[in-house]
Design an enzyme around this catalytic site. Structure first.
Site, mmCIF file in Angstrom:
data_model
loop_
_atom_site.group_PDB
_atom_site.id
_atom_site.type_symbol
_atom_site.label_atom_id
_atom_site.label_comp_id
_atom_site.label_asym_id
_atom_site.label_seq_id
_atom_site.Cartn_x
_atom_site.Cartn_y
_atom_site.Cartn_z
ATOM 1 N N HIS A 104 0.844 -1.200 0.000
ATOM 2 C CA HIS A 104 0.000 0.000 0.000
ATOM 3 C C HIS A 104 0.873 1.240 0.000
ATOM 4 O O HIS A 104 1.822 1.349 0.784
ATOM 5 C CB HIS A 104 -0.895 0.016 1.243
ATOM 6 C CG HIS A 104 -1.664 1.293 1.415
ATOM 7 N ND1 HIS A 104 -1.551 2.096 2.530
ATOM 8 C CD2 HIS A 104 -2.543 1.925 0.597
ATOM 9 C CE1 HIS A 104 -2.332 3.142 2.407
ATOM 10 N NE2 HIS A 104 -2.947 3.063 1.235
ATOM 11 N N SER A 105 0.592 2.187 -0.902
ATOM 12 C CA SER A 105 1.252 3.485 -0.922
ATOM 13 C C SER A 105 2.771 3.321 -1.063
ATOM 14 O O SER A 105 3.249 2.667 -1.996
ATOM 15 C CB SER A 105 0.862 4.265 0.345
ATOM 16 O OG SER A 105 1.178 5.620 0.222
ATOM 17 N N TYR A 106 3.556 3.875 -0.130
ATOM 18 C CA TYR A 106 5.014 3.691 -0.165
ATOM 19 C C TYR A 106 5.387 2.205 -0.125
ATOM 20 O O TYR A 106 6.439 1.809 -0.631
ATOM 21 C CB TYR A 106 5.658 4.438 1.010
ATOM 22 C CG TYR A 106 7.074 3.993 1.288
ATOM 23 C CD1 TYR A 106 8.141 4.490 0.536
ATOM 24 C CD2 TYR A 106 7.340 3.047 2.277
ATOM 25 C CE1 TYR A 106 9.427 4.049 0.764
ATOM 26 C CE2 TYR A 106 8.631 2.603 2.517
ATOM 27 C CZ TYR A 106 9.669 3.104 1.750
ATOM 28 O OH TYR A 106 10.959 2.664 1.973
#
Length: 264
Positions: A104-106
């Site tokens: 998720h995300s980074y």
């Protein structure tokens, strides 16, 4: 049929029926490794992991160095390779195979690196509104124009040049609630070295594996947009849009559970 044959047949029948019923009723167990984003930790998957485990799946939620319960290890020496090794070491130590690897995300950064190194252990990659770096790129290289300079400045002024300070509640567009308060209390400064160190990949992002990219669009987080466009252009990748906020696992974990349970 003689008496002995009849007894044998009757004894075997219930066992056969029970086995057939079990095979019909029990869903195939899957193994998930869930990788959190910036400022977070393995804790962020609490409700998602619980939901998947109730379905009978195996779940790991590693915390990357310098964050979560490992925030006491924060230093300028933490690089993108450190975070890739954090996740890869969990997979190797626990001898996990046939994995659905989720970032998720980074967290998409570590997932990309792990897939490159441990390709034969992974069944499917899932990017949840995540960053996608290619070989030689730094995270700062794949953010929208001008964003890297702003983040470097705030890290120098508020993070001692070591970390990106945690944004305020307005930086996380999920509804105000006790769950959001719980979320905000646990966020920690993110080691800036992971944004400034280059990825070292032997293969293109995705490593030739089946990939699903899920873009969160309500609202769409600006920092992820270049990676969304990159995912759209990837040959053979599945691209899905969901009208949910970037940290949907906090207000609506069941949405993420249903999504992940349907993959692989």
């Amino acid at each position: 049929m003689n008496r002995r044959s009849m007894i044998g047949a009757l004894a075997a029948a219930p066992a056969t029926a029970t086995l057939a019923q079990a095979q019909t009723a029990a869903p195939a167990q899957k193994t998930y490794v869930l990788v959190h984003g910036a400022y977070g930790g393995g804790w962020i998957w609490r409700d998602v992991a619980a939901g998947l485990r109730r379905m009978g799946h195996e779940v790991r939620t590693p915390t990357q160095t310098g964050l979560g319960e490992r925030s006491h290890l924060l230093s300028r020496q933490i690089t993108v390779d450190t975070h890739i090794e954090d996740v890869a070491n969990v997979i190797e130590t626990d001898e996990l195979r046939d994995i659905i690897l989720v970032g998720h995300s980074y967290g998409g950064v570590a997932v990309t690196g792990v897939a490159d190194r441990l390709t034969d252990r992974i069944r499917h990659i899932v990017y949840l509104d995540a960053l996608i770096p290619e070989n030689g790129e730094k995270v700062f290289d794949i953010l929208p124009a001008g964003m890297a300079d702003g983040r470097r400045k705030v890290a120098q002024e508020q993070g001692g040049g070591v970390a990106l300070p945690v944004p305020g509640p307005e930086g996380f567009p999920i509804p105000a609630s006790p769950n959001k308060d719980w979320f905000m209390r646990r966020l920690r400064p993110h080691p800036i070295g992971t944004y400034e160190s280059p990825m070292r990949l032997a293969k293109p992002a995705g490593a030739g594996l089946p990939v699903t990219y899920v873009a969160y669009t309500s609202p769409a987080l600006a920092s992820i947009e270049p990676s969304r466009q990159r995912a759209k252009a990837k040959q053979g990748w599945r691209y899905v849009e969901l009208p949910v906020p970037h940290d949907v696992e906090i207000p609506d974990p069941n949405r993420v559970v249903e999504l992940l349970a349907g993959i692989g």
